[in-house]
Every structure is written in structure tokens, then in C-alpha cells.
Design a protein around this motif. Sequence first.
Motif, PDB file in Angstrom:
ATOM      1  N   GLY A 120       0.796  -1.226   0.000  1.00 12.52           N
ATOM      2  CA  GLY A 120       0.000   0.000   0.000  1.00 12.52           C
ATOM      3  C   GLY A 120       0.823   1.267   0.000  1.00 12.52           C
ATOM      4  N   GLY A 121       2.157   1.107   0.087  1.00  9.05           N
ATOM      5  CA  GLY A 121       3.023   2.279   0.004  1.00  9.05           C
ATOM      6  C   GLY A 121       3.551   2.796   1.330  1.00  9.05           C
ATOM      7  N   THR A 122       3.210   2.145   2.428  1.00  7.40           N
ATOM      8  CA  THR A 122       3.749   2.567   3.723  1.00  7.40           C
ATOM      9  C   THR A 122       5.195   2.108   3.846  1.00  7.40           C
ATOM     10  OG1 THR A 122       1.568   2.403   4.749  1.00  7.40           O
ATOM     11  CG2 THR A 122       3.481   2.418   6.216  1.00  7.40           C
ATOM     12  N   SER A 123       6.066   3.022   4.239  1.00  7.44           N
ATOM     13  CA  SER A 123       7.490   2.702   4.298  1.00  7.44           C
ATOM     14  C   SER A 123       8.057   2.904   5.696  1.00  7.44           C
ATOM     15  CB  SER A 123       8.269   3.552   3.299  1.00  7.44           C
ATOM     16  OG  SER A 123       8.072   4.925   3.558  1.00  7.44           O
ATOM     17  N   ASN A 124       9.130   2.188   5.968  1.00  5.50           N
ATOM     18  CA  ASN A 124       9.877   2.422   7.201  1.00  5.50           C
ATOM     19  C   ASN A 124      11.367   2.267   6.899  1.00  5.50           C
ATOM     20  OD1 ASN A 124       8.846  -0.536   7.227  1.00  5.50           O
ATOM     21  ND2 ASN A 124      10.619  -0.588   8.578  1.00  5.50           N
ATOM     22  N   TYR A 125      12.172   2.955   7.702  1.00  3.71           N
ATOM     23  CA  TYR A 125      13.607   3.056   7.441  1.00  3.71           C
ATOM     24  C   TYR A 125      14.421   2.781   8.698  1.00  3.71           C
ATOM     25  CZ  TYR A 125      12.105   5.642   3.275  1.00  3.71           C
ATOM     26  OH  TYR A 125      11.514   6.023   2.087  1.00  3.71           O
ATOM     27  N   ALA A 126      15.630   2.327   8.473  1.00  3.98           N
ATOM     28  CA  ALA A 126      16.591   2.266   9.565  1.00  3.98           C
ATOM     29  C   ALA A 126      16.926   3.697   9.972  1.00  3.98           C
ATOM     30  CB  ALA A 126      17.850   1.539   9.124  1.00  3.98           C
ATOM     31  N   ASP A 127      17.164   3.901  11.251  1.00  2.00           N
ATOM     32  CA  ASP A 127      17.467   5.250  11.745  1.00  2.00           C
ATOM     33  C   ASP A 127      18.674   5.846  11.028  1.00  2.00           C
ATOM     34  OD1 ASP A 127      16.564   4.616  15.237  1.00  2.00           O
ATOM     35  OD2 ASP A 127      15.356   5.194  13.508  1.00  2.00           O
ATOM     36  N   SER A 128      19.628   5.026  10.669  1.00  2.00           N
ATOM     37  CA  SER A 128      20.878   5.513  10.078  1.00  2.00           C
ATOM     38  C   SER A 128      20.693   6.082   8.675  1.00  2.00           C
ATOM     39  CB  SER A 128      21.911   4.386  10.045  1.00  2.00           C
ATOM     40  OG  SER A 128      21.432   3.295   9.280  1.00  2.00           O
ATOM     41  N   VAL A 129      19.575   5.786   8.032  1.00  2.00           N
ATOM     42  CA  VAL A 129      19.381   6.269   6.656  1.00  2.00           C
ATOM     43  C   VAL A 129      18.202   7.232   6.525  1.00  2.00           C
ATOM     44  CG1 VAL A 129      20.351   4.107   5.796  1.00  2.00           C
ATOM     45  CG2 VAL A 129      17.854   4.398   5.871  1.00  2.00           C
ATOM     46  N   LYS A 130      17.491   7.467   7.598  1.00  2.64           N
ATOM     47  CA  LYS A 130      16.336   8.369   7.539  1.00  2.64           C
ATOM     48  C   LYS A 130      16.765   9.750   7.075  1.00  2.64           C
ATOM     49  CE  LYS A 130      13.320   6.214  10.974  1.00  2.64           C
ATOM     50  NZ  LYS A 130      12.733   6.313  12.343  1.00  2.64           N
ATOM     51  N   GLY A 131      16.007  10.301   6.149  1.00  2.00           N
ATOM     52  CA  GLY A 131      16.311  11.617   5.623  1.00  2.00           C
ATOM     53  C   GLY A 131      17.290  11.610   4.463  1.00  2.00           C
TER      54      GLY A 131
END
Length: 121
Positions: free
Chosen positions: A54-65
Amino acid sequence: QVQLVESGGGLVQAGGSLRLSCAASGSIFSINAMGWYRQAPGKQRDLVARISSGGTSNYADSVKGRFTISRDNAKNTVYLQMNSLKPEDTALYYCNTYAWTATTGRWDNYWGQGTQVTVSS
């Protein structure tokens, strides 16, 4: 079965950008989440980013932004745009997906062969 073919890795200087692609093919009936993991020498394989159907994403803290994951459901393809790369991002990047295939008749976890990303300082 499902085949995952990754592309887009390479050598880049710190601060540069790369875009990884991963195309899934095979007797796919349905694909759930798609994601990217990475493994540096001597370290465990860790999640980088993951995106649901559905397009919901999550990231490792080290790569956020810095990293952005996206997908094209019509093409069964997932992308990872990596900006402001750092030497610590150097690793083998693996594509991953959870898919239902007509061949197996069940949900299974699949991995690509990996694409090398090397960031020089």
C-alpha cells in the motif's frame, strides 16, 4: 518461484548518490512488502528500508532523511534512492520480498543476489 534482479550499485564518493532497482519476476500471484537490506563484511544483514504493497514505508534510523524507498506495483519493482552517501553505507545491498506464487501456492520470502555499494571518503 520468484527471481529478484538488482541493479544500480557501484562506487561513489561520499556525499554522492546512487539509485538501486530490483525487479521481481516468475510465477508471481501476489507480492506483499518489498525491501532492501545490507550487509557489511563481518556484520549481520540489517534492514535498510521496507515498503508495503500500500506504500507505507519504514527506514533504519541511520538512513532516515537520506534514503527513499519506492515501488512500482505494475512492474513488481522496488527502488532505493540513496543520497548524501557516507563511507559507512558501504555494503552488499540485498533486495527482499514476500510473495505468493502459482508454483508453490503459498507465501515465501525471497532474496536477490545482492549489489555492491562502495562509498569512498
